[in-house]
Enzyme design. Structure first.
Site, PDB file in Angstrom:
ATOM      1  N   ASP A 246       0.764  -1.248   0.000  1.00  0.00           N
ATOM      2  CA  ASP A 246       0.000   0.000   0.000  1.00  0.00           C
ATOM      3  C   ASP A 246       0.797   1.302   0.000  1.00  0.00           C
ATOM      4  O   ASP A 246       0.479   2.212  -0.736  1.00  0.00           O
ATOM      5  CB  ASP A 246      -0.938   0.010   1.209  1.00  0.00           C
ATOM      6  CG  ASP A 246      -1.928  -1.146   1.176  1.00  0.00           C
ATOM      7  OD1 ASP A 246      -2.033  -1.821   0.136  1.00  0.00           O
ATOM      8  OD2 ASP A 246      -2.605  -1.373   2.186  1.00  0.00           O
TER       9      ASP A 246
ATOM     10  N   GLU B  46       1.474  -8.238  11.887  1.00  0.00           N
ATOM     11  CA  GLU B  46       1.246  -7.980  10.466  1.00  0.00           C
ATOM     12  C   GLU B  46       2.582  -7.841   9.723  1.00  0.00           C
ATOM     13  O   GLU B  46       2.728  -8.317   8.607  1.00  0.00           O
ATOM     14  CB  GLU B  46       0.401  -6.703  10.329  1.00  0.00           C
ATOM     15  CG  GLU B  46      -0.064  -6.364   8.931  1.00  0.00           C
ATOM     16  CD  GLU B  46      -0.880  -5.069   8.891  1.00  0.00           C
ATOM     17  OE1 GLU B  46      -1.053  -4.414   9.954  1.00  0.00           O
ATOM     18  OE2 GLU B  46      -1.355  -4.706   7.793  1.00  0.00           O
TER      19      GLU B  46
HETATM   20  C1  DGY Z   1      -5.596  -0.363   4.548  1.00  0.00           C
HETATM   21  O1  DGY Z   1      -6.615   0.179   4.957  1.00  0.00           O
HETATM   22  O2  DGY Z   1      -4.451  -0.001   4.852  1.00  0.00           O
HETATM   23  C2  DGY Z   1      -5.753  -1.533   3.676  1.00  0.00           C
HETATM   24  O3  DGY Z   1      -4.626  -2.320   3.618  1.00  0.00           O
HETATM   25  C3  DGY Z   1      -6.185  -1.135   2.316  1.00  0.00           C
HETATM   26  O4  DGY Z   1      -6.411  -2.298   1.603  1.00  0.00           O
END
Ligand code: DGY
Length: 434
Positions: free
Chosen positions: A170, A401
């Site tokens: 992201d 994560e």
């Molecule tokens: C977030 O909200 O960071 C998600 O990973 C978007 O998919």
């Protein structure tokens, strides 16, 4: 130790499983169904509860749009712990959207094809699983047809992404130069992610302005792909995204053959040939000796090495000679003794940040892709190190994560970041340990 970790992982997955027949990536931070998360989750579930794995993927594919598109988030339930929610994304703007589920209008890496093959590998009752696959596989094929029909603007076998959230990586530094070409409004909104996770581990407010701005532009065009291709300020060929498509093509070919249903195989093989060629021609960088991203707006490569560069191993994309070069690049830049494999961004770059989401940390799903890819090319020692590093990071810190790749800070500090009790970290650890 191994049995204990597996037990913990199963408990996390069961805890994150929802009544609607899907698993959230993690409580609070990600309270819905995410496309590529569900795929990795199903691989873990297949080891201890194959029915759950089947349900996970069937639920995901049930949200498919009329044109074959599969959204990145499916908003099965109401939740106020996440921003931006269904009311921002407004999938109903597209006439092709699912009438049954609210979703986003963007997608995520196409993992579902190879996930079905992994489930088949793991399943004890192969016959039963093949029967299940027969009920789902055409939906995955339609998803690939969607990519080749609507996302391959130059007809070169490579699908574009129009938003950084479609990449899965992201807030990678890869996008930094694209943000410089945009000047979005200073939107007013209430972030939720930073109420769950320390802000130093998440994207900035200005990055969120960019993310929202691209969504607003796509909404103005009712999520029409041709208009997005013409107008989105973000239009990228991503090596991870396309490697997942190529690996999934390969799996669909194998699975259709196993099913004795070969009517779609010739088309898949044609796509596959074109994609592997396009990938090698367009995304290989001779100076970096690595696959890189390509900015279609600027018509120029984005010349950085990331863990996405190495996902090509898993899809069998490089020749053996090129694979040797890619391994040298990986070990030269990411493989130092002081580092866990594999950082998500080049640790030598001044854009590297070992704590921030996709700007440096180790991710278990990328390590899983890498482990399987390295084994495919016979790089067994490095594969083993990737596996051991993944297990060590989880054992030491918990099922986070993402993790700090720098070893020396690890002695006293917990270096797991982002969400805790994170589903794909749990699911893929089960697969690595089994
Ligand atoms: C977030 O909200 O960071 C998600 O990973 C978007 O998919």
């Amino acid at each position: 130790m191994k049995e204990q970790l597996i037990k913990q992982a199963i408990a996390i997955l069961n805890e994150n499983f929802q009544e609607g027949g899907f698993t959230i990536p993690c409580k609070g931070l990600y309270p819905f169904q995410w496309k590529w998360d569900s795929g990795f989750i199903a691989i873990g579930q297949a080891h201890y509860d194959i029915e759950k794995a089947k349900t996970e993927i069937a639920t995901l594919l049930d949200a498919q749009w009329e044109n074959g598109f599969i959204p990145h988030i499916i908003f099965h339930n109401e939740s106020d712990t996440y921003f931006p929610g269904a009311d921002v994304h407004r999938s109903d703007l597209s006439p092709l959207a699912s009438k049954k589920y609210k979703s986003t209008g963007m997608t995520q890496p196409p993992v579902t094809g190879f996930v079905l093959e992994e489930m088949y590998r793991i399943a004890e009752d192969k016959e039963d699983l093949l029967q299940y696959i027969a009920t789902q596989i055409d939906k995955v094929y339609d998803n690939h047809a969607y990519f080749y029909t609507h996302r391959d603007v130059n007809n070169e076998g490579l699908a574009f992404i129009y938003h950084n959230w479609e990449s899965g990586t992201d807030n990678s530094p890869i996008w930094d130069d694209i943000w410089k070409t945009m000047n979005p409004p200073d939107y007013t909104f209430e972030r939720r992610d930073t109420t769950h996770v320390d802000a130093s581990q998440r994207p900035t407010k200005r990055e969120y302005d960019h993310y929202l701005n691209i969504i607003e532009i796509a909404k103005e065009h009712n999520y029409d792909d041709a208009k997005i291709a013409a107008h989105s300020p973000f239009l990228v060929l991503d090596p991870l995204f396309n490697a997942m498509l190529i690996k999934s093509n390969e799996s669909l070919i194998k699975l259709y053959r196993l099913l004795g249903n070969t009517s779609k195989v010739a088309q898949l093989e044609a796509w596959q040939k074109k994609s592997i060629k396009g990938f090698n021609d367009k995304l290989w960088d001779d100076k970096l000796n690595a696959y890189v991203h390509y900015d279609l707006r600027k018509d120029a490569p984005i010349r950085f090495v990331t863990s996405s560069s190495f996902s090509a191993f898993y899809a069998g994309i490089p020749s053996q000679e090129r694979a040797d070069l890619l391994l040298q690049t990986m070990m030269g830049k990411f493989g130092g003794e002081e580092l866990y494999l594999c950082a998500s961004f080049d640790p030598n770059s001044d854009r590297f940040d070992p704590k921030k989401y996709w700007r440096g940390p180790v991710w278990i799903n990328m390590n899983w892709i890498l482990y399987n890819g390295l084994k495919r090319y016979g790089f067994n020692d490095v594969a083993q190190r990737v596996k051991e590093d993944s297990i060590a990071l989880i054992e030491k810190n918990g099922f986070f994560e993402y993790f700090n790749p720098i070893k020396k800070v690890n002695e006293t500090e917990n270096v797991g970041y982002g969400g805790n009790n994170f589903s794909w970290s749990a699911a893929l650890l089960i697969d690595l340990l089994k």
